[in-house]
Design a protein around this motif. Structure first.
Motif: not given
Length: 389
Positions: A309-319, A381-389
């Motif tokens: 959920a945190r990574m989804a909020t970050a979107g393209n900045r998840r990296g 690392k896995q979550a950072r690799r997921q494509p942003s929706s």
């Protein structure tokens, strides 16, 4: 540093990792409930008759070499503090062959002696309660902390915090048993090790231990070895069988040890094979635990759903989301995957984990290393690799 509201920890697993955690927490004033499915401490991989405490030498520093440097010093201090020489360890030097040749200061250590010393210290401080023959099948969070249940659903213990130190059993407990993490977020692997050994009743066949593919110990003397093992013994091993989760002794593993011993001390290799043919060879085998990147897991466990959920909020900045921002399971910690280096790594890792649990800021020189040991690193690392929706 703000005070913490509670100081009772449940530690699951009574090997080197668990005992080191108990001692580290007891020194800080934590009460500890220690549980293990065996009938006493150090019944798994920590029951090794003798192992080697020595540095991991590399041409350029690596996380493991830096960790080993800290770990050797920490364990040596613990041995000198609580275990008399000849009753659990002995100073020596080791001749390294192969990729890191040289002669290095070392110590031969019977791990169970160190485990017992740590638990005796925690008990002497009035901080330790032990429960043997007590397996934990499930952990559940509560408003007051955590509860642990056995295979038939009976409550085993409750505490404010839990430290899982159950080696490869940690994977089953945290993934299938408790459904706290997906299996691929906790990539632990079993690694079987078998040692070949025997009574040393003659002149040792080498002046000091030799190491390349395995360690040859020409003589180790310890009053705590009998009756299970000879008081004077030689040993070669152990094997490193990835993915093998059995503890039976095999002729194949003895022969692997003999083959590796050929390169270290041919006379000793001949003796090993002769003893095997005559039915005099003894052996020890157990399963150790290693991670996908072969580094330990030390720290708080991630809340994987909250992480995504945190990574989804970050979107393209998840990296750009640092591992320090990974949401955690409150009060749930881990020290595992020490591999074949439990003697070297347990004390230092436990001391750092206890500091984390007391919310102490890590020393600047340790911060990068502790990030490399973070149990959240695989899920992050896995979550950072997921494509942003």
């Amino acid at each position: 540093m703000s005070p913490i509201p509670s100081r009772h920890a449940l530690v699951i697993g009574a090997g080197l990792a668990g005992a080191a955690v108990c001692a580290a927490l007891a020194r800080r004033g934590w009460k500890i409930t220690l549980v293990d499915a065996a009938d006493g401490p150090a019944q798994g991989a920590s029951a090794l008759p003798v192992g080697m405490l020595s540095p991991h030498i590399t041409r350029a520093p690596t996380p493991l070499s830096r960790l080993s440097e800290r770990g050797v010093a920490a364990t040596r201090a613990e041995l000198e503090r609580g275990v008399p020489q000849g009753q659990g360890w002995q100073i020596c030097e080791v001749d390294n062959r192969g990729h890191d040749p040289g002669r290095w200061p070392a110590a031969m250590v019977r791990p169970r002696a160190l485990v017992e010393a740590w638990l005796a210290e925690a008990d002497s401080l009035g901080m330790l309660t032990t429960h043997w023959h007590t397996g934990v099948q499930q952990l559940l969070p509560t408003s007051a902390g955590w509860q642990a249940f056995n295979a038939v659903g009976d409550l085993v213990a409750g505490a404010d915090a839990v430290v899982v130190t159950a080696a490869f059993g940690s994977h089953e407990l945290l993934t299938r048993g408790s459904a706290l993490m997906p299996a691929d977020a906790l990539p632990l692997r079993p690694v079987k090790g078998q040692m070949s050994l025997g009574a040393q009743s003659t002149t040792p066949l080498a002046e000091r231990p030799q190491r390349d593919n395995g360690v040859y110990i020409p003589l180790y003397e310890d009053t705590g070895l009998p009756p299970e093992w000879p008081a004077r013994m030689w040993a070669m091993g152990s094997t490193y069988e990835r993915g093998v989760n059995t503890s039976d002794l095999t002729l194949t593993a003895h022969e692997h040890n003999a083959t590796h011993l050929d390169a270290l001390c041919p006379t000793a290799a001949k003796r090993l094979r002769d003893d095997l043919r005559q039915g005099m060879l003894q052996g020890w085998a157990q399963v150790r635990c290693a991670s996908l990147d072969r580094l330990p897991l030390v720290g708080g466990l991630p809340d994987v759903d909250a992480l995504y959920a945190r990574m989804a909020t970050a979107g393209n900045r998840r990296g750009q989301v640092p591992i320090s921002d990974v949401p955690r399971q409150p009060g749930l910690y881990m020290l595992s995957a020490l591999g074949s280096r439990g003697i070297t790594l347990a004390a230092w890792c436990a001391s750092r984990l206890a500091a984390m649990m007391d919310r102490e800021k890590a020393l600047e020189e340790d911060e990068e290393l502790l990030r490399a040991l973070d149990p959240a690193r695989f899920a992050w690392k896995q979550a950072r690799r997921q494509p942003s929706s």
